[in-house]
Design an enzyme around this catalytic site. Sequence first.
Site, mmCIF file in Angstrom:
data_model
loop_
_atom_site.group_PDB
_atom_site.id
_atom_site.type_symbol
_atom_site.label_atom_id
_atom_site.label_comp_id
_atom_site.label_asym_id
_atom_site.label_seq_id
_atom_site.Cartn_x
_atom_site.Cartn_y
_atom_site.Cartn_z
ATOM 1 N N ARG A 158 6.929 -1.544 18.541
ATOM 2 C CA ARG A 158 6.941 -1.507 20.016
ATOM 3 C C ARG A 158 5.637 -2.012 20.622
ATOM 4 O O ARG A 158 5.654 -2.672 21.661
ATOM 5 C CB ARG A 158 7.282 -0.088 20.493
ATOM 6 N N GLY A 175 -0.464 3.786 0.688
ATOM 7 C CA GLY A 175 -1.606 4.479 0.095
ATOM 8 C C GLY A 175 -2.535 3.566 -0.680
ATOM 9 O O GLY A 175 -2.618 2.358 -0.407
ATOM 10 N N ASP A 195 -1.102 11.846 -0.732
ATOM 11 C CA ASP A 195 -2.187 12.182 -1.669
ATOM 12 C C ASP A 195 -3.541 12.344 -0.977
ATOM 13 O O ASP A 195 -4.441 12.980 -1.505
ATOM 14 C CB ASP A 195 -2.318 11.085 -2.748
ATOM 15 N N ALA A 230 5.732 2.432 16.039
ATOM 16 C CA ALA A 230 4.573 2.098 16.870
ATOM 17 C C ALA A 230 4.175 0.628 16.695
ATOM 18 O O ALA A 230 3.862 -0.060 17.673
ATOM 19 C CB ALA A 230 3.403 3.017 16.520
ATOM 20 N N VAL A 231 4.225 0.145 15.455
ATOM 21 C CA VAL A 231 3.873 -1.266 15.206
ATOM 22 C C VAL A 231 4.852 -2.174 15.941
ATOM 23 O O VAL A 231 4.461 -3.130 16.627
ATOM 24 C CB VAL A 231 3.869 -1.582 13.681
HETATM 25 P P1 ADP Z 1 0.510 4.012 -3.232
HETATM 26 O O1 ADP Z 1 0.318 2.920 -2.249
HETATM 27 O O2 ADP Z 1 1.345 5.139 -2.694
HETATM 28 O O3 ADP Z 1 -0.796 4.479 -3.840
HETATM 29 P P2 ADP Z 1 1.139 2.576 -5.742
HETATM 30 O O4 ADP Z 1 -0.166 2.906 -6.368
HETATM 31 O O5 ADP Z 1 2.348 2.751 -6.573
HETATM 32 O O6 ADP Z 1 1.430 3.444 -4.425
HETATM 33 O O7 ADP Z 1 1.073 1.077 -5.246
HETATM 34 C C1 ADP Z 1 2.165 0.499 -4.567
HETATM 35 C C2 ADP Z 1 2.295 -0.951 -4.951
HETATM 36 O O8 ADP Z 1 1.127 -1.664 -4.548
HETATM 37 C C3 ADP Z 1 2.406 -1.239 -6.451
HETATM 38 O O9 ADP Z 1 3.710 -1.067 -6.947
HETATM 39 C C4 ADP Z 1 1.975 -2.695 -6.513
HETATM 40 O O10 ADP Z 1 3.042 -3.534 -6.115
HETATM 41 C C5 ADP Z 1 0.912 -2.763 -5.423
HETATM 42 N N1 ADP Z 1 -0.451 -2.683 -6.019
HETATM 43 C C6 ADP Z 1 -1.072 -1.584 -6.495
HETATM 44 N N2 ADP Z 1 -2.300 -1.880 -6.986
HETATM 45 C C7 ADP Z 1 -2.440 -3.212 -6.832
HETATM 46 C C8 ADP Z 1 -3.465 -4.152 -7.140
HETATM 47 N N3 ADP Z 1 -4.608 -3.771 -7.723
HETATM 48 N N4 ADP Z 1 -3.250 -5.454 -6.843
HETATM 49 C C9 ADP Z 1 -2.102 -5.846 -6.250
HETATM 50 N N5 ADP Z 1 -1.105 -5.018 -5.938
HETATM 51 C C10 ADP Z 1 -1.254 -3.728 -6.217
#
Ligand code: ADP
Length: 323
Positions: free
Chosen positions: A25, A102, A127, A22-23
């Site tokens: 297209r 997420g 989640d 979607a992004v």
């Molecule tokens: P999700 O997005 O599914 O919750 P994660 O918690 O593993 O997955 O986060 C994905 C990635 O986002 C991490 O591996 C990291 O690179 C980045 N990230 C997470 N928290 C932070 C933060 N506080 N500051 C900067 N980057 C972050």
Amino acid sequence: MKRIAVLTSGGDAPGMNAAIRAVVRTGIAQGWEVLGVRRGYAGLTYGEMVPLGARDVGGILQLGGTILGSARCPEFRTELGRQRALRALRSHGVEALVVIGGNGSQAGAYEVFRMGFPVVGVASTIDNDLVGSEITIGVDTALNVALEAIDRLKTTASSHGRAFLVEVMGRDCGYLALMAGIAGGAEAVVVPEVETDPEALAQEMHDAYERGKSHALVVVAEGASYNASRLADYFHANEKRLGFELRVTILGHVQRGGAPGAFDRLLATQLGAAAVDALARGEQGVLVGWVRGEVALTPLSEVAGRAKALDPQLLALAQVLAR
Ligand code: ADP
């Protein structure tokens, strides 16, 4: 605007591909070029991005996972790592970034925005812990996978008069467990948001036995203080008092895989398109989510570092229905 980039980050979720499509297209329809970043923030820091045309995202709507790949990238949590990513974006002439992911991914997106780069997030995680979206891309499909397993386990549990602990994903959030418990007719639900008392749980299972139930099925969130393995260790010391023989099934990553259902495809398509619309209107630093049946934008400052709470009424309902 001439060129944007899109990435998927963190845990993969069914429907991420529909969001990418979607992004791409709708971006092309705006007259922009869209680059796909490989392996989330990990690829971003190394400038791994390729142009995506309309045909490149053909045939992916129905695929689980993410064609761009995803990763967890500790380096991105550091200022240095993010500076490197910004340099890569600028050297590729990218003017805005769409982050599909997420809670952690949106925390990263907020940091990018705070460094002065236009970014829009798209709520995608099984989640369902993101503030700013009542439901996120992937949850519905993951829930249906969990439910199918629960339904199957219930029939075998009934045949043998057994109790089952079924562990579902969700990290620190009990949403998947609670909803799977309600929709699957569980005898009890164990979630991280409520302190687990294994003695009370043993009593609940025994009460179910005394009430003449042919099985007891307990849905356990992986992030609960007592996950399925810990509970099993606790109960195995004195299994007889449960009334039932005990078995454990950990569903794990099977919940992430497989084709996204209709709901996730439609949600992902609408949120992906809305992210491009938001950028076209000059919005940035926002999460595109779904609230009360429509697209909603929430500042990333209100999303980052927070977790959506479980609905206490649904928790109470799960207990009543278990009678
Ligand atoms: P999700 O997005 O599914 O919750 P994660 O918690 O593993 O997955 O986060 C994905 C990635 O986002 C991490 O591996 C990291 O690179 C980045 N990230 C997470 N928290 C932070 C933060 N506080 N500051 C900067 N980057 C972050």
